[in-house]
Design a protein around this motif. Structure first.
Motif, PDB file in Angstrom:
ATOM      1  N   VAL A  72      66.199 -11.068 106.546  1.00  0.00           N
ATOM      2  CA  VAL A  72      67.518 -10.733 106.289  1.00  0.00           C
ATOM      3  C   VAL A  72      67.354 -10.100 105.008  1.00  0.00           C
ATOM      4  O   VAL A  72      68.151  -8.841 104.722  1.00  0.00           O
ATOM      5  CB  VAL A  72      68.376 -11.939 105.766  1.00  0.00           C
ATOM      6  N   LEU A  73      66.526 -10.530 103.828  1.00  0.00           N
ATOM      7  CA  LEU A  73      66.657  -9.663 102.664  1.00  0.00           C
ATOM      8  C   LEU A  73      65.552  -8.352 102.833  1.00  0.00           C
ATOM      9  O   LEU A  73      65.994  -7.399 102.265  1.00  0.00           O
ATOM     10  CB  LEU A  73      65.856 -10.570 101.719  1.00  0.00           C
ATOM     11  N   LYS A 113      49.457  -7.316  99.156  1.00  0.00           N
ATOM     12  CA  LYS A 113      49.227  -8.442  98.634  1.00  0.00           C
ATOM     13  C   LYS A 113      50.460  -9.114  97.777  1.00  0.00           C
ATOM     14  O   LYS A 113      50.634 -10.300  97.815  1.00  0.00           O
ATOM     15  CB  LYS A 113      48.310  -8.008  97.245  1.00  0.00           C
ATOM     16  N   ALA A 114      51.594  -8.123  97.396  1.00  0.00           N
ATOM     17  CA  ALA A 114      52.620  -8.889  96.610  1.00  0.00           C
ATOM     18  C   ALA A 114      53.457  -9.731  97.841  1.00  0.00           C
ATOM     19  O   ALA A 114      54.113 -10.687  97.398  1.00  0.00           O
ATOM     20  CB  ALA A 114      53.546  -7.591  96.421  1.00  0.00           C
ATOM     21  N   VAL A 115      53.603  -9.269  98.853  1.00  0.00           N
ATOM     22  CA  VAL A 115      54.119  -9.663 100.106  1.00  0.00           C
ATOM     23  C   VAL A 115      53.568 -11.366 100.339  1.00  0.00           C
ATOM     24  O   VAL A 115      54.205 -12.324 100.622  1.00  0.00           O
ATOM     25  CB  VAL A 115      54.623  -8.945 101.643  1.00  0.00           C
ATOM     26  N   PHE A 116      52.232 -11.200 100.808  1.00  0.00           N
ATOM     27  CA  PHE A 116      51.394 -12.306 101.019  1.00  0.00           C
ATOM     28  C   PHE A 116      51.689 -13.493  99.698  1.00  0.00           C
ATOM     29  O   PHE A 116      52.078 -14.734 100.063  1.00  0.00           O
ATOM     30  CB  PHE A 116      50.330 -11.845 101.204  1.00  0.00           C
ATOM     31  N   ALA A 132      60.049  -4.657 100.065  1.00  0.00           N
ATOM     32  CA  ALA A 132      59.408  -4.541 101.113  1.00  0.00           C
ATOM     33  C   ALA A 132      60.349  -3.412 102.079  1.00  0.00           C
ATOM     34  O   ALA A 132      59.897  -2.484 102.644  1.00  0.00           O
ATOM     35  CB  ALA A 132      59.047  -5.722 101.735  1.00  0.00           C
ATOM     36  N   GLY A 133      61.708  -4.055 102.074  1.00  0.00           N
ATOM     37  CA  GLY A 133      62.390  -3.348 102.858  1.00  0.00           C
ATOM     38  C   GLY A 133      62.795  -1.798 102.545  1.00  0.00           C
ATOM     39  O   GLY A 133      63.013  -0.982 103.143  1.00  0.00           O
ATOM     40  N   PHE A 142      54.967  -6.912 107.430  1.00  0.00           N
ATOM     41  CA  PHE A 142      55.825  -7.715 106.955  1.00  0.00           C
ATOM     42  C   PHE A 142      55.895  -9.149 107.505  1.00  0.00           C
ATOM     43  O   PHE A 142      55.742 -10.134 106.670  1.00  0.00           O
ATOM     44  CB  PHE A 142      56.976  -7.020 106.664  1.00  0.00           C
ATOM     45  N   VAL A 143      55.986  -9.125 108.818  1.00  0.00           N
ATOM     46  CA  VAL A 143      56.454 -10.249 109.475  1.00  0.00           C
ATOM     47  C   VAL A 143      55.020 -11.218 109.363  1.00  0.00           C
ATOM     48  O   VAL A 143      54.867 -12.377 108.938  1.00  0.00           O
ATOM     49  CB  VAL A 143      56.698 -10.083 110.835  1.00  0.00           C
TER      50      VAL A 143
END
Length: 208
Positions: A72-73, A113-116, A132-133, A142-143
């Motif tokens: 969503v974000l 790395k930031a997303v994980f 990320a979006g 991303f998923v």
């Protein structure tokens, strides 16, 4: 409408829907941070220890909820895009276009790395999905990273609640301390940024 405490509301949701209820609660937590995962996940673990929830299903559903909330974000960030983000940021005092460019460069180098790891850091857990979006990180990456990071975070807290049983609230206390430390560091970084920008602006005016 939530008219009771977060604990009571989440408990009612899980009593009604089972493990999917825990997943829904976590999805909402990603979008509305006032519903803290440090309450939802240990409580779900405690419910699993009593036999009200299936432990494996609880981990799977909460991880799925994390991914849904993050998406969503992510799509919010994608909708905003670079131009809208720069336009909004330019209205913030002391923020300049080159600050956005630096942030973009940083995310290009360290975005994965930031997303994980961001999935395991209070505050960042939700916010990291937006840039990320904006930067249109490839959706499969991303998923995948969100799923892996969320699975680690969720499993740790669910198992802690499962092991502690009726003392599951002890988990929330430790995480609250951790969250305060993270927020303290963020405030220091923000204060340093503002101080540097104010000094730089004054120096530029003197040169004029």
């Amino acid at each position: 409408m939530i008219t009771s405490s977060p604990e009571q509301w989440v408990n009612t949701l899980m009593d009604t829907l089972g493990a999917p209820g825990a997943g829904i609660a976590i999805a909402l937590e990603n979008v509305f941070p006032p519903l803290p995962s440090e309450v939802i996940l240990p409580l779900a673990g405690f419910s699993a220890s009593t036999g009200k929830l299936n432990l494996t299903a609880t981990v799977l559903w909460t991880t799925a909820g994390s991914v849904v909330g993050a998406l969503v974000l992510y799509w919010l960030g994608a909708w905003l895009g670079r131009d809208r983000t720069i336009a909004l940021a330019s209205k913030v005092p002391l923020v300049k276009a080159k600050d956005i460019e630096k942030a973009e460069d940083w995310f290009a180098r360290h975005g994965k790395k930031a997303v994980f790891f961001g999935r395991m850091v209070p505050v960042f857990r939700s916010l990291i999905s937006v840039p990320a979006g904006v930067e249109r990180m490839p959706l499969p990456a991303f998923v995948g990273l969100t799923t892996l990071g969320s699975a680690i975070w969720n499993t740790a807290f669910i198992m802690a609640g499962y092991a502690l049983g009726e003392n599951w609230k002890e988990v929330s206390g430790h995480v609250a301390t951790y969250s305060k430390l993270v927020l303290g560091v963020l405030l220091l970084v923000f204060a340093a940024f503002v101080t540097r920008r104010v000094i730089r602006s004054r120096n530029e005016r003197r040169r004029e």
